[in-house]
Design an enzyme around this catalytic site. Structure first.
Site, PDB file in Angstrom:
ATOM      1  N   ASN A 207     -10.108  -0.702   0.202  1.00  0.00           N
ATOM      2  CA  ASN A 207      -8.643  -0.572   0.167  1.00  0.00           C
ATOM      3  C   ASN A 207      -8.134  -1.029  -1.198  1.00  0.00           C
ATOM      4  OD1 ASN A 207      -5.880  -0.953   0.464  1.00  0.00           O
ATOM      5  ND2 ASN A 207      -6.014  -2.048   2.404  1.00  0.00           N
TER       6      ASN A 207
ATOM      7  N   CYS B   1       0.816  -1.228   0.000  1.00  0.00           N
ATOM      8  CA  CYS B   1       0.000   0.000   0.000  1.00  0.00           C
ATOM      9  C   CYS B   1       0.846   1.272   0.000  1.00  0.00           C
ATOM     10  CB  CYS B   1      -0.945   0.001   1.193  1.00  0.00           C
ATOM     11  SG  CYS B   1      -1.903  -1.497   1.304  1.00  0.00           S
TER      12      CYS B   1
ATOM     13  N   HIS C 178      -3.717   6.540   3.345  1.00  0.00           N
ATOM     14  CA  HIS C 178      -4.115   5.246   2.808  1.00  0.00           C
ATOM     15  C   HIS C 178      -5.466   4.860   3.419  1.00  0.00           C
ATOM     16  CE1 HIS C 178      -4.081   1.348   1.205  1.00  0.00           C
ATOM     17  NE2 HIS C 178      -3.935   0.728   2.362  1.00  0.00           N
TER      18      HIS C 178
END
Ligand code: ACO
Length: 326
Positions: free
Chosen positions: A283, A113, A253
């Site tokens: 996500n 990520c 994030h």
């Protein structure tokens, strides 16, 4: 060292929407649990046959258009992804081919990520030496292909998407002011895709054991995430000689709304200064901060001259932040 500026951004989300209600029919879960525990209501899912390079290419075309450069002027392409089209060649090479760009250097970075911020940092370093002029940084993920749709503890969390940015050498005050990256390999096994690499190549056993899907110890990742994102944010601000009050908006994030709220508390920031789009996308790993960056610009939440910050954490464990004057 030359200054490096983000001159254009773009993003691409697949059309297909998978809602929490749809997931209720697939695993033992509920819209209420997912909404309350994660903040996610729906996520996008790539069409059959659509690969990371396809979404990445569409996001890149928009970024190139917004930057107003000729695609042939791009001499460096970096793609951040944990879902490359294939193990090799690099997805960046496939994007180069799809865009019809000739001979630009092209390679992938893998920092889960934190991938987009890592790729931005690498591109900035390479441009600032004067060896390259225009970089295309793409983050593209098709996490739906590495999601275990039988595991309710992970399958409700992820979505597909891509974001891109064009970076060029620039004069003046605007540009990437600082980046900060960190990692702790000691926590590698909290979040991984166990098979398909050199340690455990694909075999009947790895397939039967569902080892080609992501595995995660969610609540352990949660605690470290909040701590490391806050540290990364502060470290990047310090390197830039700025305080949190100088930031117009932070794009964190988007793994869990509770993580984002805990980060805001740690940074003593009002939630209005934090961009949240997890409700619609879930996500998207590396693509999350790239899509968020494009959206804050296109929605007018930040414009030329504003200082913004991207901050992320992910598998590795990795974390990082980039402070940018647009
Ligand atoms: N629906 C219903 N119940 C569920 C679900 C679900 N989808 N998933 C888990 N549960 C249950 C569990 O079985 C457990 O039940 P039990 O108490 O009877 O054992 C209960 O809910 C609580 O489970 P926890 O895992 O403790 O729930 P938690 O509040 O920690 O939320 C979550 C889980 C959402 C995964 C959270 O821990 C999280 O967001 N962690 C961080 C994830 C992350 O940020 N990952 C890194 C980035 S990803 C990347 O790098 C690719």
């Amino acid at each position: 060292m030359k200054k490096v500026k983000i001159t254009g951004t773009g993003s691409c989300l697949p059309e297909k929407i998978l809602t929490n209600r749809d997931l209720e029919k697939m695993v033992e879960t509920s819209d209420e649990w997912i909404t309350k525990r994660t903040g996610i209501k729906e996520r996008r899912i790539a069409a059959e046959g659509e690969a990371a390079s396809d979404l990445g290419c569409r996001a890149a075309e928009k970024a190139i258009k917004a930057a107003g450069v000729d695609a042939q002027e791009i001499d460096l392409i970096i793609c951040a992804t944990i879902t490359p089209d294939m193990v090799f060649p690099a997805t960046a090479c496939l994007i180069q081919e799809k865009l019809g760009i000739e001979e630009a250097a092209a390679f992938d970075v893998e920092a889960a990520c934190t991938g987009f911020i890592t790729a931005l940092s690498v591109a900035e370093g390479m441009l600032s030496t004067g060896n390259y002029n225009n970089a295309l940084v793409v983050a593209s993920e098709i996490l739906s292909r590495i999601t275990d749709w039988q595991d309710r503890s992970t399958c409700v969390l992820f979505g597909d998407g891509a974001g891109a940015a064009v970076l060029s050498c620039a004069e003046g005050e605007t540009g990437i002011l600082s980046t900060h990256l960190g990692a702790s390999g000691a926590y590698w096994d909290l979040l991984s895709l166990p098979a398909g690499g050199s340690l455990r190549p694909a075999s009947r056993e790895t397939v039967d054991g569902r080892l080609h899907y992501m595995r995660m110890e969610g609540n352990k990742v949660f605690k470290i995430a909040v701590q490391k994102m806050a540290e990364g944010s502060r470290a990047s601000l310090q390197k830039a000689g700025l305080g949190i009050e100088d930031i117009k908006i932070i794009v964190p994030h988007q793994a869990n709304l509770r993580i984002i709220k805990a980060l805001a508390k740690k940074l003593e920031l009002d939630m209005e200064k934090i961009y949240v789009n997890i409700v619609g996308y879930g996500n998207m790993s590396a693509a999350t901060t790239a899509v968020g960056l494009d959206e804050i610009i296109r929605k007018g939440l930040a414009s030329e001259g504003d200082i913004i910050q991207l901050v992320a954490f992910g598998g590795g464990l990795t974390w990082g932040a980039a402070t940018v004057r647009l």
